[in-house]
Motif scaffolding. Structure first.
Motif, PDB file in Angstrom:
ATOM      1  N   THR A   1       0.864  -1.195   0.000  1.00 22.15           N
ATOM      2  CA  THR A   1       0.000   0.000   0.000  1.00 22.15           C
ATOM      3  C   THR A   1       0.891   1.232   0.000  1.00 22.15           C
ATOM      4  O   THR A   1       1.878   1.300   0.716  1.00 22.15           O
ATOM      5  CB  THR A   1      -0.940   0.048   1.224  1.00 22.15           C
ATOM      6  OG1 THR A   1      -0.211  -0.328   2.383  1.00 22.15           O
ATOM      7  CG2 THR A   1      -2.098  -0.906   1.076  1.00 22.15           C
ATOM      8  N   ASP A   2       0.531   2.202  -0.822  1.00 16.92           N
ATOM      9  CA  ASP A   2       1.298   3.455  -0.911  1.00 16.92           C
ATOM     10  C   ASP A   2       0.481   4.577  -0.316  1.00 16.92           C
ATOM     11  O   ASP A   2      -0.726   4.604  -0.472  1.00 16.92           O
ATOM     12  CB  ASP A   2       1.524   3.898  -2.367  1.00 16.92           C
ATOM     13  CG  ASP A   2       2.254   2.890  -3.202  1.00 16.92           C
ATOM     14  OD1 ASP A   2       2.382   3.151  -4.417  1.00 16.92           O
ATOM     15  OD2 ASP A   2       2.677   1.864  -2.680  1.00 16.92           O
ATOM     16  N   ARG A   3       1.160   5.527   0.291  1.00 20.74           N
ATOM     17  CA  ARG A   3       0.486   6.783   0.637  1.00 20.74           C
ATOM     18  C   ARG A   3       1.505   7.907   0.539  1.00 20.74           C
ATOM     19  O   ARG A   3       2.711   7.669   0.592  1.00 20.74           O
ATOM     20  CB  ARG A   3      -0.107   6.698   2.051  1.00 20.74           C
ATOM     21  CG  ARG A   3       0.911   6.481   3.141  1.00 20.74           C
ATOM     22  CD  ARG A   3       0.217   6.358   4.507  1.00 20.74           C
ATOM     23  NE  ARG A   3       1.158   5.934   5.533  1.00 20.74           N
ATOM     24  CZ  ARG A   3       1.995   6.731   6.192  1.00 20.74           C
ATOM     25  NH1 ARG A   3       2.003   8.021   5.939  1.00 20.74           N
ATOM     26  NH2 ARG A   3       2.811   6.246   7.104  1.00 20.74           N
ATOM     27  N   ASN A   4       1.006   9.114   0.401  1.00 18.17           N
ATOM     28  CA  ASN A   4       1.917  10.258   0.359  1.00 18.17           C
ATOM     29  C   ASN A   4       2.013  10.897   1.728  1.00 18.17           C
ATOM     30  O   ASN A   4       1.004  11.102   2.386  1.00 18.17           O
ATOM     31  CB  ASN A   4       1.425  11.291  -0.671  1.00 18.17           C
ATOM     32  CG  ASN A   4       1.744  10.844  -2.085  1.00 18.17           C
ATOM     33  OD1 ASN A   4       1.175   9.879  -2.576  1.00 18.17           O
ATOM     34  ND2 ASN A   4       2.683  11.501  -2.720  1.00 18.17           N
ATOM     35  N   GLN A   5       3.216  11.187   2.155  1.00 20.29           N
ATOM     36  CA  GLN A   5       3.438  11.916   3.402  1.00 20.29           C
ATOM     37  C   GLN A   5       4.337  13.086   3.020  1.00 20.29           C
ATOM     38  O   GLN A   5       5.539  12.926   2.839  1.00 20.29           O
ATOM     39  CB  GLN A   5       4.104  10.989   4.437  1.00 20.29           C
ATOM     40  CG  GLN A   5       4.292  11.637   5.789  1.00 20.29           C
ATOM     41  CD  GLN A   5       4.449  10.606   6.906  1.00 20.29           C
ATOM     42  OE1 GLN A   5       3.724   9.604   6.940  1.00 20.29           O
ATOM     43  NE2 GLN A   5       5.396  10.828   7.800  1.00 20.29           N
TER      44      GLN A   5
ATOM     45  N   VAL B   1       6.817   9.334  -0.715  1.00 18.34           N
ATOM     46  CA  VAL B   1       5.877   8.226  -0.862  1.00 18.34           C
ATOM     47  C   VAL B   1       6.262   7.170   0.169  1.00 18.34           C
ATOM     48  O   VAL B   1       7.408   6.712   0.205  1.00 18.34           O
ATOM     49  CB  VAL B   1       5.966   7.600  -2.275  1.00 18.34           C
ATOM     50  CG1 VAL B   1       5.007   6.423  -2.392  1.00 18.34           C
ATOM     51  CG2 VAL B   1       5.666   8.648  -3.342  1.00 18.34           C
TER      52      VAL B   1
ATOM     53  N   VAL C   1       5.741   3.496   1.237  1.00 21.04           N
ATOM     54  CA  VAL C   1       5.266   2.232   0.659  1.00 21.04           C
ATOM     55  C   VAL C   1       5.323   1.171   1.747  1.00 21.04           C
ATOM     56  O   VAL C   1       6.404   0.821   2.223  1.00 21.04           O
ATOM     57  CB  VAL C   1       6.160   1.813  -0.527  1.00 21.04           C
ATOM     58  CG1 VAL C   1       5.640   0.521  -1.169  1.00 21.04           C
ATOM     59  CG2 VAL C   1       6.251   2.928  -1.563  1.00 21.04           C
ATOM     60  N   SER C   2       4.169   0.673   2.166  1.00 24.39           N
ATOM     61  CA  SER C   2       4.120  -0.362   3.207  1.00 24.39           C
ATOM     62  C   SER C   2       4.030  -1.719   2.547  1.00 24.39           C
ATOM     63  O   SER C   2       3.166  -1.949   1.702  1.00 24.39           O
ATOM     64  CB  SER C   2       2.903  -0.150   4.108  1.00 24.39           C
ATOM     65  OG  SER C   2       3.003   1.096   4.738  1.00 24.39           O
TER      66      SER C   2
ATOM     67  N   ARG D   1       5.439   4.360  -9.715  1.00 27.44           N
ATOM     68  CA  ARG D   1       5.556   5.601  -8.934  1.00 27.44           C
ATOM     69  C   ARG D   1       6.672   6.488  -9.473  1.00 27.44           C
ATOM     70  O   ARG D   1       6.525   7.714  -9.535  1.00 27.44           O
ATOM     71  CB  ARG D   1       5.821   5.272  -7.460  1.00 27.44           C
ATOM     72  CG  ARG D   1       4.611   4.732  -6.736  1.00 27.44           C
ATOM     73  CD  ARG D   1       3.427   5.654  -6.885  1.00 27.44           C
ATOM     74  NE  ARG D   1       2.631   5.742  -5.688  1.00 27.44           N
ATOM     75  CZ  ARG D   1       2.144   6.865  -5.168  1.00 27.44           C
ATOM     76  NH1 ARG D   1       2.350   8.016  -5.741  1.00 27.44           N
ATOM     77  NH2 ARG D   1       1.431   6.830  -4.056  1.00 27.44           N
TER      78      ARG D   1
ATOM     79  N   GLU E   1       7.740  10.520  -8.940  1.00 29.02           N
ATOM     80  CA  GLU E   1       8.118  10.482  -7.522  1.00 29.02           C
ATOM     81  C   GLU E   1       9.604  10.163  -7.382  1.00 29.02           C
ATOM     82  O   GLU E   1      10.138   9.345  -8.128  1.00 29.02           O
ATOM     83  CB  GLU E   1       7.309   9.399  -6.790  1.00 29.02           C
ATOM     84  CG  GLU E   1       5.805   9.611  -6.836  1.00 29.02           C
ATOM     85  CD  GLU E   1       5.321  10.759  -5.965  1.00 29.02           C
ATOM     86  OE1 GLU E   1       6.145  11.369  -5.252  1.00 29.02           O
ATOM     87  OE2 GLU E   1       4.112  11.038  -5.994  1.00 29.02           O
TER      88      GLU E   1
ATOM     89  N   ASP F   1       8.205   1.039   4.227  1.00 29.72           N
ATOM     90  CA  ASP F   1       7.824   0.655   5.587  1.00 29.72           C
ATOM     91  C   ASP F   1       7.757  -0.871   5.645  1.00 29.72           C
ATOM     92  O   ASP F   1       6.865  -1.478   5.052  1.00 29.72           O
ATOM     93  CB  ASP F   1       6.463   1.284   5.895  1.00 29.72           C
ATOM     94  CG  ASP F   1       5.901   0.858   7.245  1.00 29.72           C
ATOM     95  OD1 ASP F   1       4.754   1.234   7.538  1.00 29.72           O
ATOM     96  OD2 ASP F   1       6.585   0.131   7.990  1.00 29.72           O
TER      97      ASP F   1
ATOM     98  N   CYS G   1      11.291   9.543   7.267  1.00 31.67           N
ATOM     99  CA  CYS G   1      10.786  10.602   6.384  1.00 31.67           C
ATOM    100  C   CYS G   1      11.537  11.918   6.536  1.00 31.67           C
ATOM    101  O   CYS G   1      11.457  12.790   5.673  1.00 31.67           O
ATOM    102  CB  CYS G   1       9.296  10.856   6.632  1.00 31.67           C
ATOM    103  SG  CYS G   1       8.255   9.585   5.885  1.00 31.67           S
TER     104      CYS G   1
END
Lengths: 137, 108
Positions: free
Chosen positions: B4-8, B12, B14-15, B35, B40, B46, B107
């Motif tokens: 699963t990806d999310r932006n912080q 990016v 990536v879990s 990505r 990106e 993660d 991060c």
């Protein structure tokens, strides 16, 4: 003697690994040690899948496992593919930077780190890769 | 394996959950290549829920590290479990790809 035999293709990786895990668990190896053995098993199998049967050649991989003495498990990987250049494999440069690090070479290196003794021989048209594993904690 | 990806902020995260082996590693590479294709350049992987990694997984991470370096981006790894850390240490990857205890630390 427990044995499994399947076509040497990546799609069969999981049942082949499960066979070896089951043998190690039955032998009383700890969870951590079973995982290390799994890693060495995957590396050995992926090498066979990638190199044993080039081009259109098809073939199987066989795994046998048995107990030797009180605390030793032996796992043998057999294939009837082309000769395996076991001794010619280089060692990855574990001190290299990202730019200098090569993508390949890790498989055999990890096997040697995870398994007490690794032996290779060729006999009657078969590659035989043997892991000797001591129950140690 | 689940990704699963999310932006912080500009990173990016990536879990990766489960196991990264010869079968699942290509999926990871494909996801990250997509990505990178979107522009990106900063990634934190993660690994808090990654139970296992083989040389196929290491190779995918190294391939990512090389691409990120070319794009002058960032690749950090976070929250490695002990068996996974062991493989990174043995292979020398711990000293070439920065590893952090948490995603937040990675991060920064």
């Amino acid at each position: 003697m427990p044995e499994i035999r399947l076509p040497a293709r990546l799609e069969h990786l999981e049942p082949l690994m499960a066979f070896v895990s089951d043998c190690a668990e039955a032998r009383g190896f700890s969870g951590k040690r079973v995982q290390e053995i799994q890693l060495a098993t995957e590396e050995a199998l992926v090498n066979i899948f990638n190199y044993a049967y080039p081009e259109d050649r098809v073939g199987d991989v066989r795994i046998l496992c048995w107990n030797e003495s009180d605390d030793t498990l032996v796992v043998e990987f057999r294939d009837s593919g082309i000769p395996f250049e076991f001794d010619n494999l280089g060692t990855p440069d574990v001190e290299a930077s990202v730019a200098g690090r090569e993508i390949g070479g890790l498989g055999i290196f990890l096997i040697r780190k995870m398994v007490d003794e690794v032996d290779y021989r060729r006999e009657e048209g078969e590659n035989i890769l043997t892991f000797t594993l001591q129950a140690r904690e | 394996m689940e990704i699963t990806d999310r932006n912080q902020d500009d990173t990016v995260v990536v879990s990766v959950k489960g196991r990264m082996d010869a079968i699942s590693a290509p999926e990871f590479e494909k996801d990250l290549d997509a990505r990178i294709g979107q522009g990106e350049t900063r990634f934190v992987i993660d690994l808090a829920e990654l139970d296992y990694i083989s040389s196929a997984g290491l190779r995918s991470i190294l391939a990512l590290a090389k691409k990120v370096k070319t794009g002058q981006g960032m690749l950090h790894l976070a929250a490695l479990k002990a068996p996974v850390k062991e493989v990174f240490d043995i292979s020398g990857f711990s000293s070439i790809i920065p590893i952090f205890d948490s995603v937040d630390a990675a991060c920064r």
